[in-house]
Design a protein around this motif. Structure first.
Motif, mmCIF file in Angstrom:
data_model
loop_
_atom_site.group_PDB
_atom_site.id
_atom_site.type_symbol
_atom_site.label_atom_id
_atom_site.label_comp_id
_atom_site.label_asym_id
_atom_site.label_seq_id
_atom_site.Cartn_x
_atom_site.Cartn_y
_atom_site.Cartn_z
ATOM 1 N N UNK A 104 0.821 -1.205 0.000
ATOM 2 C CA UNK A 104 0.000 0.000 0.000
ATOM 3 C C UNK A 104 0.858 1.259 0.000
ATOM 4 N N UNK A 105 1.981 1.237 0.697
ATOM 5 C CA UNK A 105 2.907 2.357 0.647
ATOM 6 C C UNK A 105 3.369 2.583 -0.787
ATOM 7 N N UNK A 106 3.635 1.489 -1.486
ATOM 8 C CA UNK A 106 4.069 1.600 -2.862
ATOM 9 C C UNK A 106 3.022 2.235 -3.753
ATOM 10 N N UNK A 107 1.785 1.757 -3.638
ATOM 11 C CA UNK A 107 0.708 2.259 -4.491
ATOM 12 C C UNK A 107 0.337 3.704 -4.143
ATOM 13 N N UNK A 108 0.266 4.003 -2.857
ATOM 14 C CA UNK A 108 -0.230 5.306 -2.420
ATOM 15 C C UNK A 108 0.840 6.402 -2.422
ATOM 16 N N UNK A 109 2.086 6.051 -2.137
ATOM 17 C CA UNK A 109 3.106 7.103 -2.001
ATOM 18 C C UNK A 109 4.239 6.984 -3.027
ATOM 19 N N UNK A 110 4.833 5.802 -3.129
ATOM 20 C CA UNK A 110 6.063 5.688 -3.911
ATOM 21 C C UNK A 110 5.836 5.735 -5.421
ATOM 22 N N UNK A 238 -6.113 4.317 9.912
ATOM 23 C CA UNK A 238 -5.236 4.382 8.756
ATOM 24 C C UNK A 238 -4.215 5.512 8.855
ATOM 25 N N UNK A 239 -3.026 5.289 8.275
ATOM 26 C CA UNK A 239 -2.092 6.407 8.124
ATOM 27 C C UNK A 239 -2.768 7.499 7.295
ATOM 28 N N UNK A 240 -2.668 8.700 7.777
ATOM 29 C CA UNK A 240 -3.381 9.813 7.141
ATOM 30 C C UNK A 240 -3.013 9.979 5.672
ATOM 31 N N UNK A 241 -1.721 9.859 5.346
ATOM 32 C CA UNK A 241 -1.299 10.113 3.968
ATOM 33 C C UNK A 241 -1.823 9.051 2.991
ATOM 34 N N UNK A 242 -2.244 7.893 3.518
ATOM 35 C CA UNK A 242 -2.726 6.832 2.633
ATOM 36 C C UNK A 242 -4.198 6.964 2.257
ATOM 37 N N UNK A 243 -4.936 7.797 2.967
ATOM 38 C CA UNK A 243 -6.373 7.894 2.690
ATOM 39 C C UNK A 243 -6.790 9.301 2.269
ATOM 40 N N UNK A 244 -5.828 10.155 1.951
ATOM 41 C CA UNK A 244 -6.152 11.530 1.563
ATOM 42 C C UNK A 244 -7.059 11.568 0.332
ATOM 43 N N UNK A 245 -6.787 10.697 -0.642
ATOM 44 C CA UNK A 245 -7.599 10.679 -1.865
ATOM 45 C C UNK A 245 -9.029 10.257 -1.560
ATOM 46 N N UNK A 246 -9.192 9.190 -0.790
ATOM 47 C CA UNK A 246 -10.532 8.696 -0.469
ATOM 48 C C UNK A 246 -11.325 9.713 0.343
ATOM 49 N N UNK A 247 -10.635 10.451 1.221
ATOM 50 C CA UNK A 247 -11.317 11.481 2.009
ATOM 51 C C UNK A 247 -11.748 12.632 1.116
ATOM 52 N N UNK A 252 -14.431 8.192 2.114
ATOM 53 C CA UNK A 252 -14.173 7.958 3.523
ATOM 54 C C UNK A 252 -14.382 9.252 4.301
ATOM 55 N N UNK A 253 -14.812 9.102 5.543
ATOM 56 C CA UNK A 253 -15.035 10.241 6.431
ATOM 57 C C UNK A 253 -14.243 10.028 7.712
ATOM 58 N N UNK A 254 -13.922 11.133 8.374
ATOM 59 C CA UNK A 254 -13.157 11.089 9.618
ATOM 60 C C UNK A 254 -14.093 11.433 10.765
ATOM 61 N N UNK A 255 -14.516 10.421 11.537
ATOM 62 C CA UNK A 255 -15.479 10.695 12.608
ATOM 63 C C UNK A 255 -14.909 11.556 13.737
ATOM 64 N N UNK A 256 -13.597 11.439 13.969
ATOM 65 C CA UNK A 256 -12.948 12.233 15.030
ATOM 66 C C UNK A 256 -11.597 12.712 14.503
ATOM 67 N N UNK A 257 -11.274 13.972 14.656
ATOM 68 C CA UNK A 257 -9.984 14.488 14.160
ATOM 69 C C UNK A 257 -8.844 14.199 15.127
ATOM 70 N N UNK A 258 -8.805 12.972 15.629
ATOM 71 C CA UNK A 258 -7.784 12.610 16.605
ATOM 72 C C UNK A 258 -6.688 11.811 15.896
ATOM 73 N N UNK A 259 -5.741 12.506 15.308
ATOM 74 C CA UNK A 259 -4.611 11.849 14.647
ATOM 75 C C UNK A 259 -3.525 11.578 15.684
ATOM 76 N N UNK A 260 -3.096 10.332 15.756
ATOM 77 C CA UNK A 260 -2.109 9.916 16.750
ATOM 78 C C UNK A 260 -0.837 9.482 16.035
ATOM 79 N N UNK A 261 0.291 9.963 16.513
ATOM 80 C CA UNK A 261 1.576 9.615 15.908
ATOM 81 C C UNK A 261 1.917 8.158 16.208
#
Length: 294
Positions: A104-110, A238-247, A252-261
């Motif tokens: 998924x890293x390959x498809x979404x980022x690399x 999900x890692x945020x950078x992997x679902x930016x397109x779907x959002x 896809x929707x984000x029910x809570x803006x609680x991003x955790x490192x």
């Protein structure tokens, strides 16, 4: 010392016959006569002094040692074929980099960025394969790998690439059912096989107790988790950078803006013997500069 290895033509005839359980079908695939295939297998059986096939009710079946041998021969022939293709890609103008990536890293980022790498280094031919877990570089024809986790891959150089933030995502219908974090206790949590404690860590960071944090269907690849969330099967972390397109597309929707490192990071890993390989150095420098540029 002479190697104790049968004829390649005999092994190919055996492998093809074992796959089809038919000398006739094997002959058709190999553009040989049925008799020629049968003779090659007979020569191999004489060489091994082991019966590989037997006929029962006019059906060709593998014996027990035949089944074991077929599995190993098939794997070895595939490795030889792959090695041959890779050698054939070499030429006087290009060096080859065999890179194992997280799917998924390959498809979404690399992969979306690889045109930049090709433009910067037209002399490097990049071959991609996928690996989810660490492996022994000595048993694979791989020069380097993208790894997510801890920098604990034995006998490798590990260059940290980046961290990530994870956040919950779900379909619109699922999102409409959620009004607070505590609601997640009654909703299916989609799990990733190589990150079994991800939800547990997320709930701990947001200060909510969830007894079911480890429960839910498990998927081997993050791409599967994304599609399961889009389909409304549950909530994914999900890692945020992997679902930016779907959002952005509203899938896809984000029910809570609680991003955790995440406590883990992405690394470029390669064996020490490849540290001076020009193609590895070029890719390492390129990906680090790409990350720095954002």
């Amino acid at each position: 010392m002479r190697r104790f290895i049968p004829s390649t033509s005999c092994l190919i005839a055996f492998d093809t016959s074992a796959r089809h359980l038919s000398f006739t079908k094997a002959a058709h695939e190999l553009h040989m006569t049925q008799g020629a295939v049968s003779r090659q297998v007979a020569i191999l059986e004489d060489y091994l002094n082991v019966k590989l096939f037997e006929r029962i009710n006019r059906r060709l079946i593998l014996t027990e040692p035949g089944r074991d041998y077929a599995s190993q021969v098939s794997s070895i022939l595939k490795q030889i074929e792959m090695a041959t293709f890779q050698v054939m890609t070499y030429n006087s103008l290009a060096s080859v980099l065999n890179l194992a990536i997280l799917p998924t890293f390959g498809v979404k980022w690399l992969i979306p960025r690889l045109t930049k790498f090709a433009a910067a280094y037209p002399d490097v031919l990049l071959n991609l394969s996928t690996e989810v877990l660490p492996f022994d570089f000595n048993t694979r024809q791989v020069d380097a790998a993208i790894h997510f986790g801890e920098p604990d891959w034995p006998d490798t150089v590990m260059v940290r690439l980046m961290g990530e933030e994870v956040l919950p995502v779900c379909s619109k219908a699922m999102n409409d059912r959620i009004s607070s974090v505590s609601d997640l206790a009654d909703i299916t949590l989609l799990q990733h096989t190589t990150r079994p404690q991800a939800w547990q860590d997320w709930f701990r960071h947001v200060g909510v107790d969830c007894p079911n944090a480890l429960a839910g269907p498990r998927f081997e690849q993050l791409a599967m988790v994304i599609q399961a969330a889009v389909a409304g099967m549950g909530v994914a972390l999900m890692p945020k950078f992997m679902v930016e397109t779907e959002i952005s597309l509203g899938q896809l929707h984000v029910p809570f803006p609680f991003a955790v490192k995440s406590p883990q990071s992405y690394y470029l890993a390669y064996p020490e013997k490849n540290a001076s390989k020009p193609a590895v150095i070029k890719f390492r420098d390129w990906i680090l500069s790409e990350l720095q540029a954002g």
